[in-house]
Design a protein around this motif. Structure first.
Motif, mmCIF file in Angstrom:
data_model
loop_
_atom_site.group_PDB
_atom_site.id
_atom_site.type_symbol
_atom_site.label_atom_id
_atom_site.label_comp_id
_atom_site.label_asym_id
_atom_site.label_seq_id
_atom_site.Cartn_x
_atom_site.Cartn_y
_atom_site.Cartn_z
ATOM 1 N N PHE A 1 0.835 -1.201 0.000
ATOM 2 C CA PHE A 1 0.000 0.000 0.000
ATOM 3 C C PHE A 1 0.873 1.255 0.000
ATOM 4 O O PHE A 1 0.665 2.176 -0.799
ATOM 5 N N LYS A 2 1.870 1.293 0.893
ATOM 6 C CA LYS A 2 2.739 2.460 0.989
ATOM 7 C C LYS A 2 3.573 2.633 -0.275
ATOM 8 O O LYS A 2 3.787 3.757 -0.751
ATOM 9 N N LYS A 3 4.028 1.533 -0.842
ATOM 10 C CA LYS A 3 4.821 1.601 -2.071
ATOM 11 C C LYS A 3 3.983 2.141 -3.227
ATOM 12 O O LYS A 3 4.468 2.911 -4.066
ATOM 13 N N HIS A 4 2.712 1.781 -3.257
ATOM 14 C CA HIS A 4 1.835 2.183 -4.364
ATOM 15 C C HIS A 4 1.338 3.615 -4.218
ATOM 16 O O HIS A 4 1.349 4.389 -5.187
ATOM 17 N N PHE A 5 0.897 3.988 -3.012
ATOM 18 C CA PHE A 5 0.287 5.301 -2.817
ATOM 19 C C PHE A 5 1.247 6.349 -2.253
ATOM 20 O O PHE A 5 0.969 7.552 -2.340
ATOM 21 N N GLY A 6 2.343 5.890 -1.645
ATOM 22 C CA GLY A 6 3.293 6.835 -1.071
ATOM 23 C C GLY A 6 3.023 7.171 0.376
ATOM 24 O O GLY A 6 3.711 8.018 0.959
ATOM 25 N N TYR A 7 2.040 6.532 0.972
ATOM 26 C CA TYR A 7 1.732 6.737 2.394
ATOM 27 C C TYR A 7 1.140 5.446 2.934
ATOM 28 O O TYR A 7 0.663 4.597 2.184
#
Length: 285
Positions: free
Chosen positions: A267-273
């Motif tokens: 999730f963090k890798k995809h959205f940046g958070y």
């Protein structure tokens, strides 16, 4: 001997691994969320106590105490079992395998007015069903999880006879021995992407070989199935957390992920958070 107050748990998920007709008891004293399942055989399920939330490709509904549902073969579903207040969740599931049903219908003519169906069906309450399930529970209280094979066979015959007496239209499900032909791939995937099953299973459920499934998928969505599934599940998880106020620890399962740690990292890798940052943001508002 098993004492009456002992709660032996056998999950509905185990339907996946049973290749023959069977009857089994499920019991839990705490809320239990199953992994995604493919219900491999037609299953008649009765709720003794508590309730069970079912999510299939057509939506989410709740089975309450005293209710009976007929689930169809190869049904995609997620189950959450809820114990009743100051009590436990209890259910009985009766599985009708294809060999059993083929033998039964070779001796009993199916209803000619029942059309083939691929849908779960709520069965109206009836004294015969209440009597059937009421006669099964004492065997588990006395002997544990398994019924003797001879008794199981008798109860299976009784169950299908009562079921057809109560609602003959169930022949549309039980006497449907055909395999699904090709169905609308786009419509099916948009309804079922949150079910974490292998691509080969998606292919089978849409009436395709794996190679044909991948080829048709790319034509329709202009991307690879694995990439599309990941992005759809991530977007669904973000929606559930930010718009529905569902905790990340629940949202990852609802969106189709199996592991919370892997979900958070992806999730963090995809959205940046991180997913938790959405919760923090909501709290500050």
């Amino acid at each position: 001997m098993r004492y009456k107050n002992q709660c032996v748990y056998r999950p509905l998920a185990q339907i996946n691994y049973i290749s023959k007709s069977d009857i089994f008891f499920s019991c839990t004293e705490q809320e239990h969320r199953s992994n995604e399942n493919t219900v491999a055989e037609h299953a008649l399920v009765y709720i003794y106590s508590g309730s069970m939330t079912v999510t299939d490709i057509n939506g989410t509904y709740t089975m309450h105490e005293g209710e009976t549902f007929l689930f169809y073969r190869n049904m995609l579903a997620k189950f959450i079992k809820h114990p009743s207040e100051n009590a436990e969740f209890k259910s009985i599931s009766i599985l009708f395998s294809q060999p059993f049903l083929q033998e039964f219908y070779s001796l009993n003519q199916p209803d000619g007015n029942s059309k083939p169906k691929w849908e779960a069906k709520r069965i109206e309450k009836h004294p015969l069903l209440i009597s059937l399930f009421g006669s099964i529970l004492p065997y588990y209280d006395l002997h544990g999880e398994s019924l003797p094979e001879r008794l199981t066979n008798i109860k299976l015959q009784e169950a299908i006879t009562i079921l057809r007496t109560v609602d003959i239209s169930t022949d549309g499900i039980l006497a449907n021995f055909s395999e699904r032909g090709k169905i609308d791939l786009a419509e099916f995937m948009l309804k079922s992407f949150t079910f974490n099953i292998p691509l080969a299973r998606f292919a089978y459920l849409t009436g395709r070989s794996l190679a044909t499934f991948k080829r048709d998928f790319q034509k329709i969505f202009n991307t690879y199935p694995q990439k599309w599934l990941l992005e759809k599940r991530l977007s669904q998880a973000r929606y559930l957390i930010s718009e529905k106020n569902i905790k990340p620890s629940d949202a990852y399962l609802a969106a189709g992920f199996e592991n919370l740690s892997h979900f958070s990292t992806t999730f963090k890798k995809h959205f940046g958070y991180s997913p938790s940052s959405l919760v923090s943001h909501k709290s500050s508002d």
